[in-house]
Design a protein around this motif. Structure first.
Motif, mmCIF file in Angstrom:
data_model
loop_
_atom_site.group_PDB
_atom_site.id
_atom_site.type_symbol
_atom_site.label_atom_id
_atom_site.label_comp_id
_atom_site.label_asym_id
_atom_site.label_seq_id
_atom_site.Cartn_x
_atom_site.Cartn_y
_atom_site.Cartn_z
ATOM 1 N N PHE A 50 0.832 -1.207 0.000
ATOM 2 C CA PHE A 50 0.000 0.000 0.000
ATOM 3 C C PHE A 50 0.868 1.260 0.000
ATOM 4 C CE2 PHE A 50 -2.156 3.390 2.384
ATOM 5 C CZ PHE A 50 -3.283 3.553 1.591
ATOM 6 N N ILE A 51 1.916 1.253 0.797
ATOM 7 C CA ILE A 51 2.762 2.445 0.916
ATOM 8 C C ILE A 51 3.554 2.702 -0.355
ATOM 9 C CG2 ILE A 51 4.757 3.428 2.128
ATOM 10 C CD1 ILE A 51 3.746 2.042 4.664
ATOM 11 N N PHE A 52 4.142 1.640 -0.907
ATOM 12 C CA PHE A 52 5.062 1.826 -2.031
ATOM 13 C C PHE A 52 4.398 1.699 -3.390
ATOM 14 C CE2 PHE A 52 7.841 0.377 1.468
ATOM 15 C CZ PHE A 52 8.731 1.433 1.485
ATOM 16 N N ASN A 53 3.185 1.130 -3.473
ATOM 17 C CA ASN A 53 2.522 0.953 -4.768
ATOM 18 C C ASN A 53 1.292 1.825 -4.944
ATOM 19 O OD1 ASN A 53 3.999 -1.753 -4.196
ATOM 20 N ND2 ASN A 53 3.603 -1.836 -6.352
ATOM 21 N N TYR A 54 0.558 2.068 -3.877
ATOM 22 C CA TYR A 54 -0.697 2.802 -4.004
ATOM 23 C C TYR A 54 -0.570 4.272 -3.616
ATOM 24 C CZ TYR A 54 -3.216 -1.507 -4.939
ATOM 25 O OH TYR A 54 -3.665 -2.661 -5.516
ATOM 26 N N VAL A 55 0.165 4.543 -2.553
ATOM 27 C CA VAL A 55 0.327 5.937 -2.128
ATOM 28 C C VAL A 55 0.982 6.790 -3.220
ATOM 29 C CG1 VAL A 55 1.454 7.446 -0.461
ATOM 30 C CG2 VAL A 55 0.328 5.367 0.326
ATOM 31 N N PRO A 56 2.043 6.312 -3.892
ATOM 32 C CA PRO A 56 2.656 7.146 -4.937
ATOM 33 C C PRO A 56 1.766 7.401 -6.147
ATOM 34 C CG PRO A 56 4.180 5.433 -4.202
ATOM 35 C CD PRO A 56 2.845 5.099 -3.638
ATOM 36 N N MET A 57 0.612 6.731 -6.232
ATOM 37 C CA MET A 57 -0.258 6.917 -7.385
ATOM 38 C C MET A 57 -0.840 8.324 -7.462
ATOM 39 S SD MET A 57 -2.244 3.227 -7.588
ATOM 40 C CE MET A 57 -3.295 3.728 -8.938
ATOM 41 N N TYR A 58 -0.764 9.069 -6.353
ATOM 42 C CA TYR A 58 -1.251 10.451 -6.424
ATOM 43 C C TYR A 58 -0.405 11.270 -7.393
ATOM 44 C CZ TYR A 58 2.579 12.622 -3.818
ATOM 45 O OH TYR A 58 3.801 13.100 -3.446
ATOM 46 N N GLY A 59 0.809 10.782 -7.702
ATOM 47 C CA GLY A 59 1.667 11.475 -8.662
ATOM 48 C C GLY A 59 1.104 11.509 -10.071
ATOM 49 N N VAL A 60 0.059 10.710 -10.328
ATOM 50 C CA VAL A 60 -0.596 10.738 -11.639
ATOM 51 C C VAL A 60 -1.167 12.123 -11.922
ATOM 52 C CG1 VAL A 60 -2.523 9.768 -12.967
ATOM 53 C CG2 VAL A 60 -1.075 8.272 -11.610
ATOM 54 N N LEU A 61 -1.419 12.899 -10.887
ATOM 55 C CA LEU A 61 -1.936 14.262 -11.063
ATOM 56 C C LEU A 61 -1.013 15.120 -11.918
ATOM 57 C CD1 LEU A 61 -3.194 15.008 -7.432
ATOM 58 C CD2 LEU A 61 -4.604 14.631 -9.462
ATOM 59 N N ILE A 62 0.267 14.770 -11.952
ATOM 60 C CA ILE A 62 1.214 15.538 -12.765
ATOM 61 C C ILE A 62 0.777 15.573 -14.225
ATOM 62 C CG2 ILE A 62 3.611 15.607 -13.586
ATOM 63 C CD1 ILE A 62 4.459 14.391 -10.954
ATOM 64 N N ALA A 63 0.170 14.483 -14.689
ATOM 65 C CA ALA A 63 -0.245 14.402 -16.087
ATOM 66 C C ALA A 63 -1.320 15.428 -16.430
ATOM 67 C CB ALA A 63 -0.753 12.999 -16.405
ATOM 68 N N PHE A 64 -2.037 15.930 -15.427
ATOM 69 C CA PHE A 64 -3.118 16.881 -15.654
ATOM 70 C C PHE A 64 -2.744 18.304 -15.218
ATOM 71 C CE2 PHE A 64 -4.815 12.674 -14.805
ATOM 72 C CZ PHE A 64 -5.611 12.458 -15.912
ATOM 73 N N LYS A 71 6.948 24.663 -7.313
ATOM 74 C CA LYS A 71 5.590 24.776 -6.784
ATOM 75 C C LYS A 71 5.081 23.479 -6.170
ATOM 76 C CE LYS A 71 4.093 28.370 -10.041
ATOM 77 N NZ LYS A 71 3.128 28.704 -11.114
ATOM 78 N N GLY A 72 5.561 22.349 -6.671
ATOM 79 C CA GLY A 72 5.060 21.072 -6.193
ATOM 80 C C GLY A 72 3.833 20.618 -6.965
ATOM 81 N N ILE A 73 3.368 19.426 -6.657
ATOM 82 C CA ILE A 73 2.243 18.846 -7.405
ATOM 83 C C ILE A 73 0.959 19.615 -7.160
ATOM 84 C CG2 ILE A 73 0.807 16.785 -7.674
ATOM 85 C CD1 ILE A 73 3.241 15.092 -7.055
ATOM 86 N N TRP A 74 0.632 19.893 -5.908
ATOM 87 C CA TRP A 74 -0.651 20.494 -5.598
ATOM 88 C C TRP A 74 -0.733 21.955 -6.034
ATOM 89 C CZ3 TRP A 74 -4.230 17.127 -4.669
ATOM 90 C CH2 TRP A 74 -3.904 15.915 -4.056
ATOM 91 N N ALA A 75 0.364 22.672 -5.948
ATOM 92 C CA ALA A 75 0.337 24.101 -6.289
ATOM 93 C C ALA A 75 0.515 24.368 -7.771
ATOM 94 C CB ALA A 75 1.424 24.841 -5.498
ATOM 95 N N SER A 76 0.910 23.356 -8.553
ATOM 96 C CA SER A 76 1.093 23.555 -9.996
ATOM 97 C C SER A 76 -0.245 23.816 -10.678
ATOM 98 C CB SER A 76 1.769 22.328 -10.611
ATOM 99 O OG SER A 76 3.055 22.124 -10.065
ATOM 100 N N GLU A 77 -0.177 24.510 -11.794
ATOM 101 C CA GLU A 77 -1.397 24.912 -12.509
ATOM 102 C C GLU A 77 -2.072 23.712 -13.162
ATOM 103 O OE1 GLU A 77 -2.723 27.807 -16.247
ATOM 104 O OE2 GLU A 77 -0.629 27.736 -15.537
ATOM 105 N N TRP A 78 -3.390 23.644 -13.010
ATOM 106 C CA TRP A 78 -4.200 22.573 -13.617
ATOM 107 C C TRP A 78 -4.427 22.877 -15.094
ATOM 108 C CZ3 TRP A 78 -5.999 17.931 -11.757
ATOM 109 C CH2 TRP A 78 -6.961 17.284 -12.530
ATOM 110 N N VAL A 79 -4.066 21.916 -15.961
ATOM 111 C CA VAL A 79 -4.238 22.130 -17.407
ATOM 112 C C VAL A 79 -5.152 21.085 -18.043
ATOM 113 C CG1 VAL A 79 -2.021 23.312 -17.678
ATOM 114 C CG2 VAL A 79 -2.127 20.812 -17.886
ATOM 115 N N GLY A 80 -5.658 20.167 -17.255
ATOM 116 C CA GLY A 80 -6.610 19.183 -17.772
ATOM 117 C C GLY A 80 -5.967 18.190 -18.722
ATOM 118 N N LEU A 81 -6.584 18.022 -19.888
ATOM 119 C CA LEU A 81 -6.139 17.024 -20.868
ATOM 120 C C LEU A 81 -5.243 17.616 -21.952
ATOM 121 C CD1 LEU A 81 -9.540 15.150 -21.367
ATOM 122 C CD2 LEU A 81 -7.638 14.483 -19.879
ATOM 123 N N SER A 82 -4.689 18.771 -21.704
ATOM 124 C CA SER A 82 -3.896 19.431 -22.747
ATOM 125 C C SER A 82 -2.665 18.621 -23.137
ATOM 126 C CB SER A 82 -3.469 20.835 -22.287
ATOM 127 O OG SER A 82 -2.618 20.753 -21.160
#
Length: 324
Positions: A50-64, A71-82
């Motif tokens: 859970f810690i090493f396989n599922y928790v890091p999945m929040y990094g998928v947000l980088i793709a959007f 700025k980091g992941i949360w503070a970066s600008e949201w661009v959607g599917l661009s």
């Protein structure tokens, strides 16, 4: 009125009653209570996964997002599917996608039956000593590093290498195998089969070892030939294993193998050697476009998941075997 009131009272009393747990739930809870020590032993593995396989999945947000290191992941600008749109509309998308599909599909079609054939052939070897030596020889290439394999291919297939030395008896001009895009798929797939087919046959050899010898004896008495015994006994024994491994192979069809493809790339064979994994590495890591690389990688994963689900459904209907 009295009947209606009694009915209302009964219905309200039934609704106020607590739901009775099913028999299966009771059995499951009793089993867990009875074997709780086993679950305690299992807990560290579950927690680590859970810690090493599922928790890091929040990094998928980088793709959007338009990811910025500062700025980091949360503070970066949201661009959607661009980023996905940019990849799908890029001029070289079709070429990269088709290169990945062709390498995977050709490798699967040509390479999947080879371990099965090797396992059946090994199963026919009756002398244990000879069988062990053959297994040692065909398993050995799997333990050679991918870097070493790539270096061997460059040496053997170079214009001054041993292959061209043999071909010099038939042609005056040496063939530049590694620089010609037409040869890349053949080199990539054939070397992959040579390296991994022997080791992949272990699962099939193990499955065949559980075959009842009396089946072969009975078939021999009935006059069945060797090929008939292989087809009606050995192949039928391997069918469930083949179905599961085929589903897994389809699920990983988009993961051609970054290391080998990247190591075998040259400037002249890029038209056939550039695949999604190498493109992600160059665009995402080397060029520093983290969000675009994550989007392309996520696209690759989604395609593989869809293919896995489709294949699992089809195989389940045709053969009755399923992965989940």
């Amino acid at each position: 009125m009295s009947n209606i009131d009694s009915t209302v009272v009964k219905s309200t009393s039934i609704s106020n009653e607590k739901p009775i747990p099913s028999k299966k739930k009771k059995n499951a809870l009793n089993y867990i209570k009875k074997n709780y020590i086993l679950y305690l032993f299992l807990a560290p593995a579950v927690i680590s996964v859970f810690i090493f396989n599922y928790v890091p999945m929040y990094g998928v947000l980088i793709a959007f997002k338009d990811y910025s290191v500062t700025k980091g992941i949360w503070a970066s600008e949201w661009v959607g599917l661009s980023h996905f749109t940019s990849f799908l509309t890029s001029p070289n998308f079709l070429q990269i996608f088709m290169n990945t599909i062709k390498l995977s599909v050709y490798g699967l079609i040509i390479g999947f039956p080879v371990p099965v054939i090797l396992a059946i052939m090994l199963n026919q070897v009756r002398r244990a000593g000879i069988k062990k030596n053959i297994q040692l020889i065909i398993y050995a290439p799997n333990f050679i590093s991918t870097v070493v394999i790539a270096g061997m291919l460059f040496i053997f297939l170079s214009p001054a290498g041993p292959i061209n030395s043999i071909l010099s008896a038939f042609t005056d001009n040496p063939i530049s195998f590694m620089s010609n895009p037409d040869y890349f798929r053949t080199i990539f797939i054939s070397s992959g089969i040579w390296q991994g087919a022997g080791f992949s046959s272990i699962v099939y050899v193990a499955a065949l070892s559980n075959t009842d010898p009396q089946l072969h004896d009975a078939a021999t008495i009935d006059g069945a030939s060797l090929l008939q015994r292989i087809w009606h006994i050995d192949v039928q024994t391997l069918k469930p294993v083949m179905a599961v491994l085929f589903i897994l192979a389809i699920g990983g069809i988009m993961g051609v193998g970054f290391e080998k493809a990247y190591l075998l790339q040259t400037d002249r064979n890029l038209p056939t050697s550039e695949i999604i994994d190498t493109y992600v590495y160059k665009r995402g890591l080397l060029a520093g476009d983290w969000s675009f690389g994550a989007a392309v990688g996520l696209f690759n994963t989604i395609i593989g998941l869809i293919l896995l689900m489709i294949t699992n459904t089809v195989v389940k209907k045709l053969n009755g075997e399923t992965l989940y």
